[in-house]
Design a protein around this motif. Structure first.
Motif, PDB file in Angstrom:
ATOM      1  N   ILE A  31       0.885  -1.167   0.000  1.00 58.32           N
ATOM      2  CA  ILE A  31       0.000   0.000   0.000  1.00 58.32           C
ATOM      3  C   ILE A  31       0.923   1.218   0.000  1.00 58.32           C
ATOM      4  O   ILE A  31       1.682   1.423   0.964  1.00 58.32           O
ATOM      5  CB  ILE A  31      -0.923  -0.003   1.244  1.00 58.32           C
ATOM      6  N   SER A  67      -5.962  -3.500   9.308  1.00 60.33           N
ATOM      7  CA  SER A  67      -6.679  -4.731   9.651  1.00 60.33           C
ATOM      8  C   SER A  67      -7.334  -4.698  11.029  1.00 60.33           C
ATOM      9  O   SER A  67      -8.254  -5.479  11.292  1.00 60.33           O
ATOM     10  CB  SER A  67      -5.664  -5.872   9.611  1.00 60.33           C
ATOM     11  N   ASN A 169      -8.317  -7.542  -3.289  1.00 63.70           N
ATOM     12  CA  ASN A 169      -9.505  -7.582  -2.424  1.00 63.70           C
ATOM     13  C   ASN A 169     -10.788  -7.550  -3.253  1.00 63.70           C
ATOM     14  O   ASN A 169     -11.786  -8.190  -2.899  1.00 63.70           O
ATOM     15  CB  ASN A 169      -9.493  -6.410  -1.429  1.00 63.70           C
ATOM     16  N   CYS A 197     -10.403   0.554   6.691  1.00 63.25           N
ATOM     17  CA  CYS A 197      -8.964   0.333   6.914  1.00 63.25           C
ATOM     18  C   CYS A 197      -8.187   1.641   6.843  1.00 63.25           C
ATOM     19  O   CYS A 197      -7.000   1.678   7.185  1.00 63.25           O
ATOM     20  CB  CYS A 197      -8.400  -0.612   5.846  1.00 63.25           C
ATOM     21  N   TYR A 245      -2.318 -12.630  12.285  1.00 65.13           N
ATOM     22  CA  TYR A 245      -1.949 -13.294  11.029  1.00 65.13           C
ATOM     23  C   TYR A 245      -1.462 -14.716  11.323  1.00 65.13           C
ATOM     24  O   TYR A 245      -2.003 -15.385  12.186  1.00 65.13           O
ATOM     25  CB  TYR A 245      -0.891 -12.460  10.276  1.00 65.13           C
ATOM     26  N   GLY A 262      -2.266  -4.760  12.590  1.00 63.53           N
ATOM     27  CA  GLY A 262      -2.580  -4.273  11.249  1.00 63.53           C
ATOM     28  C   GLY A 262      -1.298  -3.910  10.533  1.00 63.53           C
ATOM     29  O   GLY A 262      -0.272  -3.652  11.178  1.00 63.53           O
TER      30      GLY A 262
HETATM   31  N1  GLU Z   1      -6.314  -2.675   3.877  1.00 63.41           N
HETATM   32  C1  GLU Z   1      -5.418  -3.770   4.014  1.00 63.41           C
HETATM   33  C2  GLU Z   1      -5.804  -4.887   3.059  1.00 63.41           C
HETATM   34  O1  GLU Z   1      -6.948  -5.189   2.970  1.00 63.41           O
HETATM   35  C3  GLU Z   1      -5.391  -4.258   5.439  1.00 63.41           C
HETATM   36  C4  GLU Z   1      -4.458  -5.379   5.620  1.00 63.41           C
HETATM   37  C5  GLU Z   1      -4.012  -5.641   7.011  1.00 63.41           C
HETATM   38  O2  GLU Z   1      -3.777  -4.734   7.829  1.00 63.41           O
HETATM   39  O3  GLU Z   1      -3.876  -6.841   7.298  1.00 63.41           O
HETATM   40  O4  GLU Z   1      -5.005  -5.443   2.370  1.00 63.41           O
END
Ligand code: GLU
Length: 314
Positions: A31, A67, A169, A197, A245, A262
């Motif tokens: 990003i 996230s 996404n 987000c 994660y 996140g």
């Molecule tokens: N906006 C990010 C995505 O959807 C968030 C990912 C994250 O923080 O895990 O890829």
């Protein structure tokens, strides 16, 4: 638990000074906005269920929630449809795959399983009761604001950066839609998920949001009831399953607190009934968790003897 104010204050400062400059990791680069945030930033905050606040370092620097927003939209969707329907429609198990995995959907008959991975998070957004995109967004932003007790805002810069790069996404959203596990317009859910987000929060906001979970749903600073207490154990269980994660299991094993991180560098841990600890620092480890954030939060939790699985004598 050592609850006295001086000990917590000293520990928060200690954790920050020990780990705020820990080397290693790298800012998220997929990003564009996140790649440009100064890597040296590091902040830590604790908010207790009775409203005491402790801070160190860059605890008031506003970073992208990313996230971590999934937890708060999950909380809202659960208010709307209840924990049983949420579990049936989205799920409550780790996928065993990366947070944006398409293969996880293929392997599980297109059921997203966790509301804390991208597929489940977009499905969860689609379950929030709303008839337009703007209403859906206003309710989700309102939830983030009520939990933080502050007028959290969308960053147009982060949102632009994500909306113009979120093709993966969008593909997941269409897959969910085709499988019947997306409950609103697919692109509306993806758009609103991307916006959720892209709000900016501080470590202090994040600790307050977590303390609202810890306290049973009443924001300890504003005293407003935000969530139904009976939903919170389900939310914390989801955080344990998939909050960090692919190292959620390691986090449970070593720290023992429900958490969520996140890719903006934020990380939250919640001790039910007592407090929340929030860290922020942009460099991430290979699975996406803040290198310094994990260290700072774990240090405070351990020193205070906070671990959900702790038994007498341990
Ligand atoms: N906006 C990010 C995505 O959807 C968030 C990912 C994250 O923080 O895990 O890829």
């Amino acid at each position: 638990m050592t609850t006295d104010t001086q000990s917590i204050a000293a520990l928060v400062s200690e954790a920050h000074s020990l780990f705020a400059a820990t080397p290693g990791g790298a800012n998220a680069s997929y990003i564009p906005y996140l790649a440009s945030v100064p890597s040296t930033l590091a902040g830590l905050a604790v908010v207790t269920a009775d409203g005491q606040v402790f801070e160190a370092g860059d605890s008031k620097y506003a970073f992208a929630i990313e996230s971590i927003s999934k937890v708060f939209s999950l909380a809202l969707a659960m208010e709307d449809i209840g924990p049983d329907a949420l579990r049936q429609k989205v799920g409550a198990d780790p996928t065993g795959m990366p947070f944006n995995s398409v293969m996880a959907l293929e392997l599980h008959d297109d059921k997203p399983l966790s509301p804390l991975v991208n597929a489940g998070a977009m499905s969860t957004v689609s379950l929030v009761k709303a008839s337009t995109a703007e209403e859906r967004w206003a309710r989700i932003l309102g939830m983030q604001r009520d939990l933080a007790g502050r007028q959290i805002e969308l960053s147009d810069e982060v949102n632009q950066s994500e909306q113009t790069t979120n093709f993966h996404n969008r593909a997941i959203a269409w897959l969910l839609y085709s499988a019947g596990t997306m409950y609103s317009d697919a692109m509306q859910a993806c758009d609103v998920y991307t916006r959720q987000c892209s709000t900016l929060i501080t470590a202090l906001d994040l600790a307050t949001m977590g303390a609202t979970l810890a306290s049973g749903g009443i924001n300890p600073i504003t005293k407003k009831r935000v969530l139904t207490a009976a939903n919170i154990p389900h939310i914390l269980a989801e955080m344990t399953m998939e909050g960090l994660y692919d190292s959620s299991g390691d986090w449970a094993y070593t720290v023992g607190l429900p958490g969520k991180s996140g890719v903006g560098g934020g990380i939250l841990a919640v001790m039910p009934g007592q407090l929340a600890i929030a860290g922020f620092s942009p460099p991430l480890d290979p699975v996406g968790n803040s290198v310094r954030g994990q260290r700072m939060v774990a240090h405070v939790a351990k020193a205070l003897g906070l671990n959900l699985y702790r038994v007498p004598g341990a």
